[in-house]
Design a protein around this motif. Structure first.
Motif, PDB file in Angstrom:
ATOM      1  N   ARG A   1      -5.287 -18.084 -22.471  1.00  0.00           N
ATOM      2  CA  ARG A   1      -4.641 -19.074 -21.594  1.00  0.00           C
ATOM      3  C   ARG A   1      -3.187 -18.692 -21.301  1.00  0.00           C
ATOM      4  N   ARG A   2      -2.515 -18.148 -22.332  1.00  0.00           N
ATOM      5  CA  ARG A   2      -1.113 -17.748 -22.127  1.00  0.00           C
ATOM      6  C   ARG A   2      -1.052 -16.598 -21.116  1.00  0.00           C
ATOM      7  N   ALA A   3      -1.997 -15.659 -21.256  1.00  0.00           N
ATOM      8  CA  ALA A   3      -2.044 -14.515 -20.329  1.00  0.00           C
ATOM      9  C   ALA A   3      -2.273 -15.004 -18.895  1.00  0.00           C
ATOM     10  N   ILE A   4      -3.147 -16.014 -18.730  1.00  0.00           N
ATOM     11  CA  ILE A   4      -3.416 -16.559 -17.386  1.00  0.00           C
ATOM     12  C   ILE A   4      -2.134 -17.156 -16.791  1.00  0.00           C
ATOM     13  N   ARG A   5      -1.418 -17.933 -17.615  1.00  0.00           N
ATOM     14  CA  ARG A   5      -0.178 -18.559 -17.127  1.00  0.00           C
ATOM     15  C   ARG A   5       0.856 -17.518 -16.730  1.00  0.00           C
ATOM     16  N   GLU A   6       0.948 -16.447 -17.525  1.00  0.00           N
ATOM     17  CA  GLU A   6       1.915 -15.382 -17.204  1.00  0.00           C
ATOM     18  C   GLU A   6       1.553 -14.698 -15.888  1.00  0.00           C
ATOM     19  N   LEU A   7       0.246 -14.455 -15.692  1.00  0.00           N
ATOM     20  CA  LEU A   7      -0.189 -13.804 -14.451  1.00  0.00           C
ATOM     21  C   LEU A   7       0.109 -14.690 -13.238  1.00  0.00           C
ATOM     22  N   TYR A   8      -0.083 -15.999 -13.402  1.00  0.00           N
ATOM     23  CA  TYR A   8       0.201 -16.931 -12.311  1.00  0.00           C
ATOM     24  C   TYR A   8       1.680 -16.863 -11.907  1.00  0.00           C
ATOM     25  N   SER A   9       2.539 -16.660 -12.896  1.00  0.00           N
ATOM     26  CA  SER A   9       3.983 -16.713 -12.602  1.00  0.00           C
ATOM     27  C   SER A   9       4.468 -15.436 -11.897  1.00  0.00           C
ATOM     28  N   ARG A  10       3.645 -14.397 -11.877  1.00  0.00           N
ATOM     29  CA  ARG A  10       4.036 -13.167 -11.161  1.00  0.00           C
ATOM     30  C   ARG A  10       3.699 -13.328  -9.689  1.00  0.00           C
ATOM     31  N   ASN A  11       4.720 -13.310  -8.888  1.00  0.00           N
ATOM     32  CA  ASN A  11       4.474 -13.511  -7.461  1.00  0.00           C
ATOM     33  C   ASN A  11       4.463 -12.164  -6.746  1.00  0.00           C
ATOM     34  N   ARG A  12       3.302 -11.543  -6.602  1.00  0.00           N
ATOM     35  CA  ARG A  12       3.205 -10.203  -6.023  1.00  0.00           C
ATOM     36  C   ARG A  12       2.617 -10.227  -4.612  1.00  0.00           C
ATOM     37  N   LYS A  13       2.737  -9.104  -3.941  1.00  0.00           N
ATOM     38  CA  LYS A  13       2.232  -9.011  -2.564  1.00  0.00           C
ATOM     39  C   LYS A  13       1.013  -8.081  -2.493  1.00  0.00           C
ATOM     40  N   GLY A  14       0.248  -8.230  -1.407  1.00  0.00           N
ATOM     41  CA  GLY A  14      -0.796  -7.286  -1.026  1.00  0.00           C
ATOM     42  C   GLY A  14      -1.814  -6.968  -2.092  1.00  0.00           C
ATOM     43  N   ALA A  15      -2.049  -5.641  -2.293  1.00  0.00           N
ATOM     44  CA  ALA A  15      -3.132  -5.176  -3.176  1.00  0.00           C
ATOM     45  C   ALA A  15      -2.916  -5.645  -4.602  1.00  0.00           C
TER      46      ALA A  15
END
Length: 627
Positions: free
Chosen positions: A296-310
């Motif tokens: 769950r912590r990993a999911i939250r961290e991934l959500y907070s990364r605002n990336r573009k494209g691929a």
């Protein structure tokens, strides 16, 4: 078709109940709106429906992956509040003119004690809104969810066809007979004969049984025994009650009996023993939980990364596969928690929790069933094959605020309907273990047809030799006048409150201060009016005489004493007027609760000239004077 004939049809009867519930819903919603818009913060705080100002504490994701925030009240800590697990709340700020602005989200109480509360938020935006405010308050919000669940349950039972729910509807309200199994009765030498018969009736019932337990007759003991025995025949049962407090009480007794209980929701009295069998605590202690927490912590961290494209697409795929793993683990933990538990315990409304979706139970036990609205009882009944009600319809009724709905019969419970329609399924417990016989006898004669008996060990119990078990201190002609304060906040009679405190001082002095402390003699002071209760508490707090005894003395309303008992009870009845107006005291079931809390000594304070206009109080007054 006349009204009465209509109500003999189970479906029309339930339709009528639905209409009355709708009236109550509209009324309560309107009341809430008015209170929210018109009532000042000070009055809301006094009524226990609001904390202001607050300290905002830490926030975190709990074991169930809900974002929660801790809040603490800074002032008015002595006022009893109405916040409890599952209740919806809203936050507000106040400007210099006293105008309130509400934040545009609602939240839910997850855990609460005297002055600290953990609240489940809808998401990070709600947290940001809170953090941006300097001074915050929190108040109870209108409970839309409970009503929705009750309406849904009634619709389900009204439209039920060719299934178990339809059969139970016809047995409870219609002409279908209630059937039973036939086998030899089981002996329970540690129970009295009435309790033994009640447990056997529960075990023999195919459809429904009722354990009617007057005050002090060991209803909980009987119910625990019936649940314990049922578990020899079924792998799991559902146990519900109207209030969190009643669910806690029965859960604790089952745990003491060695039964494994899974409590859905959080307890009202927060201690480690109670918390240890809650779903949340068990979930957290499961060996798979740390792994789930990491995902769950990993999911939250991934959500907070605002990336573009691929890269964004890549992150989304990662999130989805982690979510699948998290769901798998959650299901595994749940299966293991539910398979270990023999009893699932929750309030009637919480039985609609998503955790119980699709679950079926052989037997549903509803404790304190006489305090629950019929619609609320149908929520868990849809999950069960047979239903056991326990309670006492001569004690506290359900709360109905709309007078029209009450007059139409909304206060009539499902347990009462079954008692009337199927008297053969009722077991009355008749031996009481709480009160001196003279305290018990009046209640027995007025409410229970004189059938109650006192166990020999309590029959003559008293604190002092040659003491009178019941006294009525008549305040007539003592300038004890009632005052009316605030709409629906009720009445107060300050001179009577002072007299009440004086009576308690005298009685403690007669017992002897050392003896009172060493024997831990406990006292309850009861008044039906909240304003009187708060004034009595204030008098106690300001009087140094009571300092050593405070832990032994409780001051509360009648509802606050439900299911409890004390060595000494004082009741301040408040009402004193020339018209014989007694208002709220007309609800005799409340008085039954009040007078039956006392084990050894009962002191009633009231103006006899006002109260004895009513037959019940006249009879009670004459009974006490004749002892």
């Amino acid at each position: 078709m006349g009204d009465n004939a209509a109500l003999h049809s189970p479906i029309l009867r339930l339709q009528h109940h639905y209409d009355l519930l709708k009236m109550e819903y509209e009324y309560e919603k309107e009341q809430f709106k008015q209170q929210t818009e018109l009532m000042g913060v000070g009055r809301k705080i006094k009524r226990g429906m609001c904390w202001y100002p607050l300290n905002l504490g830490r926030n975190y994701y709990n074991a169930l992956n809900q974002l929660v925030v801790e809040v603490e009240r800074r002032e008015d800590k002595e006022i009893e509040h109405l916040f409890e697990y599952g209740r919806p709340v809203c936050f507000f700020t106040q400007d210099a003119t006293g105008r309130l602005s509400y934040l545009d989200f609602t939240a839910t109480v997850n855990y609460v004690d005297e002055d600290r509360m953990v609240v489940i938020l809808s998401g990070p935006d709600a947290l940001l809104a809170l953090q941006g405010k300097e001074v915050l308050g929190v108040q109870l919000y209108f409970d839309e969810t409970s009503y929705r669940l009750m309406f849904d349950a009634l619709k389900r039972v009204i439209s039920a066809k060719n299934n178990r729910l339809a059969e139970l509807r016809e047995i409870f309200h219609g002409a279908h007979p209630a059937s039973s199994f036939s086998f030899q009765p089981i002996r329970f030498p540690w129970l009295n004969p009435a309790q033994e018969a009640a447990v056997n009736k529960v075990l023999h019932a195919k459809d429904v049984a009722i354990v009617h337990g007057p005050p002090g007759t060991g209803k909980t003991t009987t119910l625990v025994e019936a649940i314990y025995e049922t578990l020899h025949r079924e792998s799991q049962v559902l146990v519900c009650a109207q209030s969190n407090m009643a669910v806690d009480w029965i859960s604790e007794k089952l745990v003491d009996r060695g039964v494994s209980v899974l409590r859905i929701g959080n307890p009202s009295r927060v201690n480690d023993k109670m918390l240890s069998f809650t779903y949340e605590r068990r979930f957290e202690s499961h060996p798979d939980y740390p792994h789930l927490w990491g995902i769950r912590r990993a999911i939250r961290e991934l959500y907070s990364r605002n990336r573009k494209g691929a890269e964004r697409e890549n992150i989304r795929q990662k999130i989805n596969s982690l979510k699948d793993r998290a769901t798998e683990l959650e299901i595994r933990i749940n299966e293991s928690l539910f398979s270990e538990a023999r009893v699932i315990a929750c309030t009637l409304v919480s039985s609609a929790n998503r955790l119980l979706m699709g679950q079926k139970f052989g037997t549903l036990f509803i404790d304190e069933a006489a305090q629950a609205l019929e619609a609320a009882c149908w929520i868990p009944i849809a999950k069960a094959d047979r239903v056991i009600f326990a309670g006492d319809h001569c004690q506290l009724p359900p709360t109905v605020k709309c007078y029209e709905a009450l007059r139409g019969g909304l206060g009539e419970t499902l347990m009462q309907a079954v008692v009337r329609n199927k008297p053969g399924v009722v077991s009355l417990l008749t031996l009481q273990y709480r009160m001196n016989d003279e305290i018990m006898r009046f209640s027995s004669e007025w409410f229970y047809g004189g059938v109650l008996r006192s166990a020999p060990e309590v029959k003559y119990r008293s604190i002092l030799d040659f003491d009178t078990p019941i006294e009525w201190v008549n305040t007539e002609g003592m300038d004890c006048n009632e005052e009316f304060i605030g709409e629906s906040y009720g009445r107060i009679n300050k001179p009577e409150a002072e007299l009440c405190i004086g009576q308690l001082k005298q009685y403690i002095t007669r017992i002897g201060r050392e003896r009172f402390l060493s024997e831990r003699i406990d006292v309850g002071i009861i008044s039906p009016y909240k304003a009187q209760v708060q004034y009595l508490r204030q008098l106690m707090r300001c009087d140094s005489f009571f300092k050593p005894y405070r832990p032994l003395i409780t001051v509360n309303t009648v509802d606050g004493f439900q299911g409890q008992e004390r060595d000494v009870i004082l009741i301040s009845l408040v009402r004193a007027n020339e018209e014989g107006q007694i208002g709220f005291l007309n609800d005799l079931r409340r008085m039954n609760v009040a007078i039956t809390r006392a084990r050894m000594k009962l002191i009633i304070l009231g103006d006899a000239s006002t109260l004895t206009w009513h037959a019940f109080y006249r009879k009670l007054y004459d009974y006490i004077k004749g002892l």
